[in-house]
Design a protein around this motif. Structure first.
Motif, PDB file in Angstrom:
ATOM      1  N   PRO A 424       0.709  -1.380   0.049  1.00 33.58           N
ATOM      2  CA  PRO A 424       0.590   0.182   0.102  1.00 33.58           C
ATOM      3  C   PRO A 424       0.605   0.857  -0.294  1.00 33.58           C
ATOM      4  N   GLU A 425       0.275   2.358  -0.734  1.00 30.94           N
ATOM      5  CA  GLU A 425       1.687   3.711  -0.645  1.00 30.94           C
ATOM      6  C   GLU A 425       1.008   4.500   0.347  1.00 30.94           C
ATOM      7  N   THR A 426      -0.282   4.742   0.352  1.00 31.95           N
ATOM      8  CA  THR A 426      -0.669   6.386   1.639  1.00 31.95           C
ATOM      9  C   THR A 426      -0.929   4.830   3.150  1.00 31.95           C
ATOM     10  N   LEU A 427      -1.602   6.073   4.520  1.00 32.81           N
ATOM     11  CA  LEU A 427      -1.677   5.863   5.179  1.00 32.81           C
ATOM     12  C   LEU A 427      -3.284   4.625   5.313  1.00 32.81           C
ATOM     13  N   GLU A 428      -3.833   5.219   4.514  1.00 30.80           N
ATOM     14  CA  GLU A 428      -5.243   5.046   4.200  1.00 30.80           C
ATOM     15  C   GLU A 428      -5.328   3.684   4.088  1.00 30.80           C
ATOM     16  N   GLU A 429      -4.118   3.299   3.056  1.00 32.40           N
ATOM     17  CA  GLU A 429      -3.998   1.919   2.492  1.00 32.40           C
ATOM     18  C   GLU A 429      -3.627   0.734   3.158  1.00 32.40           C
ATOM     19  N   VAL A 430      -2.554   1.877   3.606  1.00 34.40           N
ATOM     20  CA  VAL A 430      -2.069   0.540   5.007  1.00 34.40           C
ATOM     21  C   VAL A 430      -3.241   0.226   6.517  1.00 34.40           C
ATOM     22  N   ILE A 431      -3.240   1.108   6.329  1.00 31.79           N
ATOM     23  CA  ILE A 431      -4.985   0.432   7.163  1.00 31.79           C
ATOM     24  C   ILE A 431      -5.915  -1.078   6.444  1.00 31.79           C
ATOM     25  N   GLU A 432      -6.162  -0.347   5.237  1.00 34.63           N
ATOM     26  CA  GLU A 432      -7.047  -0.990   4.670  1.00 34.63           C
ATOM     27  C   GLU A 432      -6.167  -2.771   4.597  1.00 34.63           C
ATOM     28  N   SER A 433      -5.176  -2.293   4.075  1.00 33.61           N
ATOM     29  CA  SER A 433      -3.788  -3.456   3.922  1.00 33.61           C
ATOM     30  C   SER A 433      -4.558  -5.281   5.363  1.00 33.61           C
ATOM     31  N   GLU A 434      -3.474  -3.986   7.011  1.00 33.98           N
ATOM     32  CA  GLU A 434      -3.975  -4.963   7.370  1.00 33.98           C
ATOM     33  C   GLU A 434      -5.186  -5.126   8.166  1.00 33.98           C
ATOM     34  N   ARG A 435      -6.176  -3.935   8.248  1.00 33.75           N
ATOM     35  CA  ARG A 435      -7.583  -5.193   8.373  1.00 33.75           C
ATOM     36  C   ARG A 435      -7.361  -6.285   7.570  1.00 33.75           C
TER      37      ARG A 435
END
Length: 468
Positions: A424-435
């Protein structure tokens, strides 16, 4: 035989606080007993299959290795114990200073407190003693309130202004470089106790970053690299080594400490200040900081190559994660500053953008994952599992939504994060990746970790997946 005798004689009970000679005595007695038993065995039995010279050489090598290891262990343990004693004394002195501040503020309502002791002649409130007009303007720019409540000093000892009974200065300015201060944090904390809430503290420092930039204008680059290497070894490594530091301070004393921009600012934040502005003038950087929060009296400065970082683990428990240090000392206090100074913007992968805290060598170690190798210790201790979300600092953890904070702390964090699975590239995408990973992990733990592990391995080897 050696291991058995050593265990019986308590040679390996290194956690007990014994003196060096006591340790050496147990060490020699264990070896002496072992040697006597072994020689007796050779005399009684006919060990024709043994080559005695090989055994003697091997025994001597083990003997020397154990002796050196024991000596190094004791040196570092002694240094750690002395550091802990100094830390305890340091924390108590600062707590007493803060208590004195609170008591004096109450007493100020009942009696008039004198501003400055008459016998201290180098303390002033007159800006005309500053020769540099840029510095004078910088100080004026950050002046407010009662100008008589300005304390202008030129010292490298905190004791020179510690005796001042006034604890309500609007502004304190030290026009001498903090590179020459022996106890820098203590100096900052004394200034903290003398300022009122929101008061401004102004200091100047000659940073290694600025020095390198000035040298690059005069000296050829290869020579700069050589100078920087020896400068690092002599002035950064030597002062941290037990016994060697005595030789270092005997030669150089506490003059001209090598401080980076990040370390200087981090020390200020650890002592209760927050950044206001800065100005570069000549070979110095002038910082204006504001008294804003309580000093972090329980800090552990990260000077060693291997550091322990405080992270949030399962059930919100605080973990100490081992890593190779890739940032300048005291960088851990600047996370909130970095986030705010970049207008709340994060770089690709959710990392802090334009992070000046990372050293040149640190960037290389992050690219090659060298900095994460000590985390295997946490894996063996059971703090981490192989695949899982990374343990985060409190500041970074606070950026996550509340539902993800609860979901994250339900499970043990991991050594290899799902970040490398889908990059993922953004913090939002990082959070969704972890979710996504955690929801799959809830359904089938073993299958999910196996799937993620091999996909991550493929991405790292063949798709050059890397972290900044």
């Amino acid at each position: 035989i050696l291991i058995l005798i050593s265990y019986i004689m308590g040679k390996y009970e290194i956690r007990q606080q014994r003196g060096y000679y006591n340790l050496i005595n147990r060490y020699f007695m264990a070896w002496l007993s072992t040697s006597m038993i072994f020689i007796s065995g050779i005399c009684v039995f006919d060990f024709t299959f043994l080559k005695l010279q090989y055994i003697i050489i091997s025994a001597l090598l083990i003997f020397v290795f154990e002796f050196i290891t024991l000596s190094v262990f004791y040196m570092f343990r002694r240094a750690r114990i002395q550091h802990e004693r100094w830390e305890t004394s340091h924390v108590n002195s600062v707590l007493n200073a803060i208590k004195q501040e609170q008591e004096s503020l109450i007493a100020e309502k009942e009696e008039k407190i004198q501003d400055i002791p008459d016998e201290v002649s180098f303390i002033s409130s007159d800006l005309n003693i500053i020769n540099n007009p840029d510095v004078r303007n910088f100080v004026r720019k950050h002046s407010f309130g009662n100008l008589d409540k300005r304390l202008l000093i030129a010292t490298n000892r905190y004791s020179d202004f510690q005796n001042s009974r006034d604890l309500s200065f609007d502004q304190i300015v030290n026009i001498r470089k903090i590179n020459h201060v022996k106890y820098i944090n203590k100096f900052f904390e004394v200034a903290y106790t003398k300022l009122k809430k929101g008061g401004i503290f102004i200091i100047c420092v000659g940073t290694i970053d600025l020095r390198k930039r000035l040298l690059s204008k005069k000296i050829w680059l290869p020579f700069i690299i050589i100078i920087k290497f020896f400068d690092f070894i002599i002035h950064r490594v030597w002062p941290r080594l037990p016994y060697v530091r005595k030789i270092y301070y005997a030669i150089w004393g506490h003059a001209n400490k090598r401080l980076s921009y990040a370390e200087t600012l981090g020390r200020l934040y650890s002592c209760g200040f927050e950044y206001v502005s800065e100005m570069e003038s000549g070979r110095k950087i002038w910082f204006a900081v504001r008294k804003s929060h309580e000093p972090a009296l329980d800090y552990q400065a990260t000077f060693a190559p291997i550091i322990k970082l405080r992270r949030i683990g399962k059930n919100g428990k605080e973990l100490k994660i081992y890593k190779v240090r890739t940032m300048h000392p005291y960088s851990e206090f600047l996370q909130d500053f970095i986030y705010k100074s970049n207008e709340n913007a994060l770089d690709k992968g959710g990392k802090f953008k334009d992070d000046f805290r990372i050293t040149t060598l640190g960037k290389f170690m992050r690219k090659t994952f060298i900095d994460e190798l000590p985390m295997i210790i946490n894996l063996l201790k059971g703090d981490l599992k192989l695949v899982g979300v990374r343990p985060l600092s409190k500041q970074y953890f606070s950026l996550y939504p509340e539902d993800m904070q609860k979901l994250r702390t339900k499970y043990k964090p991991g050594l290899i994060p799902p970040f490398y699975y889908d990059m993922p590239e953004t913090l939002e995408e990082v959070i969704e990746s972890e979710r996504k990973y955690l929801e799959l992990y809830q359904k089938n733990k073993f299958t999910t970790d196996i799937k993620y592990f091999f996909r991550i391995l493929w991405n790292i080897i063949f798709r050059n997946a890397r972290s900044k």
